[in-house]
Design a protein around this motif. Structure first.
Motif, PDB file in Angstrom:
ATOM      1  N   GLU A  62       0.803  -1.230   0.000  1.00 40.69           N
ATOM      2  CA  GLU A  62       0.000   0.000   0.000  1.00 40.69           C
ATOM      3  C   GLU A  62       0.833   1.275   0.000  1.00 40.69           C
ATOM      4  N   SER A  63       2.078   1.201   0.384  1.00 42.45           N
ATOM      5  CA  SER A  63       2.910   2.411   0.351  1.00 42.45           C
ATOM      6  C   SER A  63       3.058   2.939  -1.079  1.00 42.45           C
ATOM      7  N   ALA A  64       2.813   2.079  -2.067  1.00 40.40           N
ATOM      8  CA  ALA A  64       2.875   2.500  -3.471  1.00 40.40           C
ATOM      9  C   ALA A  64       1.828   3.571  -3.787  1.00 40.40           C
ATOM     10  N   LEU A  65       0.755   3.611  -2.999  1.00 34.35           N
ATOM     11  CA  LEU A  65      -0.306   4.602  -3.240  1.00 34.35           C
ATOM     12  C   LEU A  65       0.183   6.024  -3.015  1.00 34.35           C
ATOM     13  N   ALA A  66       1.221   6.182  -2.231  1.00 32.76           N
ATOM     14  CA  ALA A  66       1.767   7.513  -1.955  1.00 32.76           C
ATOM     15  C   ALA A  66       2.932   7.865  -2.882  1.00 32.76           C
ATOM     16  N   ALA A  67       3.316   6.953  -3.744  1.00 31.33           N
ATOM     17  CA  ALA A  67       4.435   7.210  -4.654  1.00 31.33           C
ATOM     18  C   ALA A  67       4.075   8.344  -5.617  1.00 31.33           C
ATOM     19  N   PRO A  68       5.032   9.209  -5.921  1.00 34.01           N
ATOM     20  CA  PRO A  68       4.736  10.355  -6.791  1.00 34.01           C
ATOM     21  C   PRO A  68       4.365   9.971  -8.222  1.00 34.01           C
ATOM     22  N   ASP A  69       4.741   8.766  -8.638  1.00 31.90           N
ATOM     23  CA  ASP A  69       4.436   8.353 -10.014  1.00 31.90           C
ATOM     24  C   ASP A  69       3.119   7.589 -10.135  1.00 31.90           C
ATOM     25  N   ILE A  70       2.398   7.388  -9.014  1.00 31.40           N
ATOM     26  CA  ILE A  70       1.125   6.666  -9.042  1.00 31.40           C
ATOM     27  C   ILE A  70      -0.013   7.635  -8.762  1.00 31.40           C
ATOM     28  N   LYS A  71      -0.961   7.670  -9.666  1.00 31.84           N
ATOM     29  CA  LYS A  71      -2.139   8.521  -9.492  1.00 31.84           C
ATOM     30  C   LYS A  71      -3.265   7.626  -8.947  1.00 31.84           C
ATOM     31  N   PHE A  72      -3.652   7.893  -7.710  1.00 33.07           N
ATOM     32  CA  PHE A  72      -4.607   7.054  -6.983  1.00 33.07           C
ATOM     33  C   PHE A  72      -5.847   7.854  -6.626  1.00 33.07           C
ATOM     34  N   PHE A  73      -7.021   7.207  -6.781  1.00 29.52           N
ATOM     35  CA  PHE A  73      -8.274   7.842  -6.377  1.00 29.52           C
ATOM     36  C   PHE A  73      -9.060   6.857  -5.533  1.00 29.52           C
ATOM     37  N   ARG A  74      -9.695   7.387  -4.485  1.00 27.73           N
ATOM     38  CA  ARG A  74     -10.402   6.540  -3.520  1.00 27.73           C
ATOM     39  C   ARG A  74     -11.805   7.068  -3.270  1.00 27.73           C
ATOM     40  N   PHE A  75     -12.772   6.153  -3.323  1.00 33.65           N
ATOM     41  CA  PHE A  75     -14.145   6.415  -2.909  1.00 33.65           C
ATOM     42  C   PHE A  75     -14.389   5.582  -1.653  1.00 33.65           C
ATOM     43  N   ASP A  76     -14.762   6.221  -0.554  1.00 32.56           N
ATOM     44  CA  ASP A  76     -14.976   5.491   0.693  1.00 32.56           C
ATOM     45  C   ASP A  76     -16.418   5.079   0.924  1.00 32.56           C
ATOM     46  N   SER A  77     -17.317   5.559   0.074  1.00 31.06           N
ATOM     47  CA  SER A  77     -18.732   5.216   0.242  1.00 31.06           C
ATOM     48  C   SER A  77     -19.480   5.512  -1.052  1.00 31.06           C
ATOM     49  N   TYR A  78     -20.754   5.169  -1.040  1.00 31.97           N
ATOM     50  CA  TYR A  78     -21.623   5.502  -2.166  1.00 31.97           C
ATOM     51  C   TYR A  78     -21.928   6.997  -2.093  1.00 31.97           C
ATOM     52  N   THR A  79     -21.424   7.740  -3.050  1.00 33.21           N
ATOM     53  CA  THR A  79     -21.648   9.184  -3.096  1.00 33.21           C
ATOM     54  C   THR A  79     -22.084   9.577  -4.495  1.00 33.21           C
ATOM     55  N   GLU A  80     -22.509  10.802  -4.643  1.00 35.18           N
ATOM     56  CA  GLU A  80     -22.857  11.306  -5.974  1.00 35.18           C
ATOM     57  C   GLU A  80     -21.625  11.275  -6.879  1.00 35.18           C
ATOM     58  N   GLU A  81     -20.466  11.650  -6.345  1.00 39.58           N
ATOM     59  CA  GLU A  81     -19.234  11.640  -7.135  1.00 39.58           C
ATOM     60  C   GLU A  81     -18.922  10.218  -7.622  1.00 39.58           C
ATOM     61  N   TRP A  82     -19.063   9.222  -6.728  1.00 38.94           N
ATOM     62  CA  TRP A  82     -18.847   7.832  -7.118  1.00 38.94           C
ATOM     63  C   TRP A  82     -19.822   7.427  -8.224  1.00 38.94           C
ATOM     64  N   ALA A  83     -21.103   7.750  -8.053  1.00 38.13           N
ATOM     65  CA  ALA A  83     -22.123   7.353  -9.027  1.00 38.13           C
ATOM     66  C   ALA A  83     -21.860   7.987 -10.393  1.00 38.13           C
ATOM     67  N   ARG A  84     -21.457   9.242 -10.413  1.00 36.25           N
ATOM     68  CA  ARG A  84     -21.153   9.910 -11.695  1.00 36.25           C
ATOM     69  C   ARG A  84     -19.913   9.290 -12.350  1.00 36.25           C
ATOM     70  N   PHE A  85     -18.938   8.922 -11.540  1.00 37.89           N
ATOM     71  CA  PHE A  85     -17.720   8.274 -12.041  1.00 37.89           C
ATOM     72  C   PHE A  85     -18.074   6.923 -12.669  1.00 37.89           C
ATOM     73  N   VAL A  86     -18.856   6.127 -11.956  1.00 42.59           N
ATOM     74  CA  VAL A  86     -19.285   4.813 -12.458  1.00 42.59           C
ATOM     75  C   VAL A  86     -20.131   4.989 -13.718  1.00 42.59           C
TER      76      VAL A  86
END
Length: 156
Positions: A62-86
């Motif tokens: 999981e430390s790879a998620l903080a690496a400068p060359d990895i672009k990571f996005f996280r949804f922690d719950s069902y949200t409007e942003e998550w639904a629009r992304f899906v």
């Protein structure tokens, strides 16, 4: 952490060209932290396409998620942003983002019908969000969307 990929075949080398488009987080290699979830997916694939239930295991630091060359996005719950992304990813054969790794809830398997209902104006967006939630409660998935991300997975 250990991540699981349920399939009807052993995955010895991850090939993103074999991944299907129009999935929750776009074309990607999908995994779960829950072995039971991977078993369910493997059973579905074996019943649908033949073959055996196979659980592929991968180690991910999981430390790879903080690496400068990895672009990571996280949804922690069902949200409007998550639904629009899906919705954007499920409605297109092209991945609609540039993230290497995406983590978030799994949408309901009946999402195709709900996209049709929303886009046809039969339901509003709030109803759409409720209907695309996984019926057995929130369940999360990891999507490794790029070759750079795939390099962070190590088969066990």
């Amino acid at each position: 952490m250990i991540l699981y990929h349920g399939s009807n075949q052993r995955v010895t080398q991850i090939d993103l060209t074999k991944s299907r488009p129009a999935k929750d987080f776009g074309k990607a290699f999908y995994l779960s932290e829950k072995r039971e979830q991977a078993i369910e997916m493997a059973q579905f694939k074996a019943e649908t396409f033949g073959g055996s239930v196979i659980i592929n295991e991968f180690e991910f630091d999981e430390s790879a998620l903080a690496a400068p060359d990895i672009k990571f996005f996280r949804f922690d719950s069902y949200t409007e942003e998550w639904a629009r992304f899906v919705l954007a990813n499920r409605s297109s054969n092209v991945t609609n983002h540039d993230y290497d790794i995406v983590f978030g809830p799994i949408a309901n398997d009946k999402i195709g019908r709900q996209i049709f209902n929303f886009q046809s104006g039969y339901i509003d967006f709030d109803t759409f969000i409720k209907r695309i939630q996984y019926p057995e409660g929130i369940t999360f998935q990891w999507a490794f969307c790029t070759e750079k991300a795939i390099q962070k997975l190590h088969s066990l």
